[in-house]
Design a protein around this motif. Structure first.
Motif, mmCIF file in Angstrom:
data_model
loop_
_atom_site.group_PDB
_atom_site.id
_atom_site.type_symbol
_atom_site.label_atom_id
_atom_site.label_comp_id
_atom_site.label_asym_id
_atom_site.label_seq_id
_atom_site.Cartn_x
_atom_site.Cartn_y
_atom_site.Cartn_z
ATOM 1 N N ASN A 25 0.818 -1.222 0.000
ATOM 2 C CA ASN A 25 0.000 0.000 0.000
ATOM 3 C C ASN A 25 0.848 1.266 0.000
ATOM 4 O OD1 ASN A 25 -2.295 -1.577 0.003
ATOM 5 N ND2 ASN A 25 -2.537 -1.504 2.220
ATOM 6 N N GLY A 26 1.920 1.280 0.788
ATOM 7 C CA GLY A 26 2.779 2.458 0.837
ATOM 8 C C GLY A 26 3.472 2.727 -0.487
ATOM 9 N N LEU A 27 3.983 1.680 -1.121
ATOM 10 C CA LEU A 27 4.645 1.842 -2.417
ATOM 11 C C LEU A 27 3.635 2.192 -3.510
ATOM 12 C CD1 LEU A 27 7.181 -1.113 -2.200
ATOM 13 C CD2 LEU A 27 7.619 1.321 -1.793
ATOM 14 N N PHE A 28 2.447 1.594 -3.436
ATOM 15 C CA PHE A 28 1.356 1.915 -4.360
ATOM 16 C C PHE A 28 1.065 3.419 -4.290
ATOM 17 C CE2 PHE A 28 -3.003 2.200 -5.833
ATOM 18 C CZ PHE A 28 -3.145 1.186 -6.765
ATOM 19 N N GLY A 29 1.005 3.960 -3.059
ATOM 20 C CA GLY A 29 0.774 5.391 -2.861
ATOM 21 C C GLY A 29 1.889 6.250 -3.426
ATOM 22 N N LEU A 30 3.153 5.819 -3.264
ATOM 23 C CA LEU A 30 4.273 6.578 -3.834
ATOM 24 C C LEU A 30 4.185 6.624 -5.353
ATOM 25 C CD1 LEU A 30 7.418 5.463 -1.768
ATOM 26 C CD2 LEU A 30 6.189 7.640 -1.656
ATOM 27 N N VAL A 31 3.844 5.502 -5.961
ATOM 28 C CA VAL A 31 3.734 5.462 -7.425
ATOM 29 C C VAL A 31 2.642 6.424 -7.889
ATOM 30 C CG1 VAL A 31 3.117 4.030 -9.413
ATOM 31 C CG2 VAL A 31 4.615 3.108 -7.639
ATOM 32 N N GLN A 32 1.497 6.371 -7.235
ATOM 33 C CA GLN A 32 0.361 7.217 -7.626
ATOM 34 C C GLN A 32 0.606 8.694 -7.344
ATOM 35 O OE1 GLN A 32 -3.139 5.787 -5.619
ATOM 36 N NE2 GLN A 32 -4.207 5.515 -7.538
ATOM 37 N N ASN A 33 0.993 8.995 -6.106
ATOM 38 C CA ASN A 33 1.029 10.378 -5.649
ATOM 39 C C ASN A 33 2.333 11.114 -5.928
ATOM 40 O OD1 ASN A 33 -1.572 9.976 -4.592
ATOM 41 N ND2 ASN A 33 -0.708 9.125 -2.728
ATOM 42 N N GLU A 34 3.455 10.424 -5.847
ATOM 43 C CA GLU A 34 4.736 11.116 -6.033
ATOM 44 C C GLU A 34 5.352 10.868 -7.407
ATOM 45 O OE1 GLU A 34 7.488 11.424 -2.878
ATOM 46 O OE2 GLU A 34 5.950 11.164 -1.341
ATOM 47 N N MET A 35 5.241 9.630 -7.899
ATOM 48 C CA MET A 35 5.787 9.343 -9.224
ATOM 49 C C MET A 35 4.813 9.759 -10.323
ATOM 50 S SD MET A 35 7.578 5.648 -8.488
ATOM 51 C CE MET A 35 8.588 5.568 -9.964
ATOM 52 N N GLU A 36 3.548 9.983 -9.920
ATOM 53 C CA GLU A 36 2.503 10.422 -10.836
ATOM 54 C C GLU A 36 2.281 9.429 -11.981
ATOM 55 O OE1 GLU A 36 3.738 14.366 -11.929
ATOM 56 O OE2 GLU A 36 3.545 15.092 -9.875
ATOM 57 N N LEU A 37 2.308 8.131 -11.623
ATOM 58 C CA LEU A 37 2.087 7.063 -12.591
ATOM 59 C C LEU A 37 1.006 6.131 -12.057
ATOM 60 C CD1 LEU A 37 5.827 6.324 -13.418
ATOM 61 C CD2 LEU A 37 4.164 7.378 -14.954
ATOM 62 N N ASN A 38 0.486 5.290 -12.924
ATOM 63 C CA ASN A 38 -0.556 4.339 -12.544
ATOM 64 C C ASN A 38 0.088 3.033 -12.094
ATOM 65 O OD1 ASN A 38 -2.695 2.581 -12.327
ATOM 66 N ND2 ASN A 38 -3.356 2.777 -14.447
ATOM 67 N N PRO A 39 -0.057 2.649 -10.823
ATOM 68 C CA PRO A 39 0.550 1.413 -10.329
ATOM 69 C C PRO A 39 0.015 0.156 -11.006
ATOM 70 C CG PRO A 39 -0.329 2.732 -8.522
ATOM 71 C CD PRO A 39 -0.780 3.366 -9.787
#
Length: 117
Positions: A25-39
């Motif tokens: 969940n934490g890495l999923f959030g980083l991908v979505q919110n900070e990397m601005e990509l679709n996990p």
């Protein structure tokens, strides 16, 4: 082919050092919110710890998330030169393979090859 994925699968490196206590969940959030990509895109997302002795790789495998975690007992992973102000950096699958194997890919030279599109 890495992890049984197609060679055209894109690989993205999280630009900042990552807290390795983060799970799915934490890495999923980083991908979505900070990397601005679709996990759920099927891309490979790479996270390297601050001390560079741990790496986590997250990707969507058609019906669920897969998390690969590697901790070195000695030595460090070579962190590619990345713009820390950019949300992510795109790598090739060859780059991430070399990172995991301890090869400094920024000092290696790749011979020119013809690549069909």
């Amino acid at each position: 082919m890495m992890f049984g994925l197609d060679t055209s699968t894109k690989v993205f490196l999280y630009a900042k050092p990552c807290d390795m206590r983060k799970g799915f969940n934490g890495l999923f959030g980083l991908v979505q919110n900070e990397m601005e990509l679709n996990p759920l895109s099927g891309y490979i997302f790479v996270f390297i710890s601050k001390d560079r002795n741990k790496v986590k790789i997250l990707f969507w495998d058609k019906d669920g998330l897969v998390l690969y975690y590697k901790r070195l007992e000695k030595g460090t992973f070579k962190r590619p030169t990345a713009n820390v102000y950019a949300p992510n950096s795109e790598l090739t699958q060859e780059d991430i393979y070399m990172i995991l194997r301890g090869i400094d890919f920024e000092k290696t030279k790749k011979r020119k090859r013809y690549l069909s599109k």
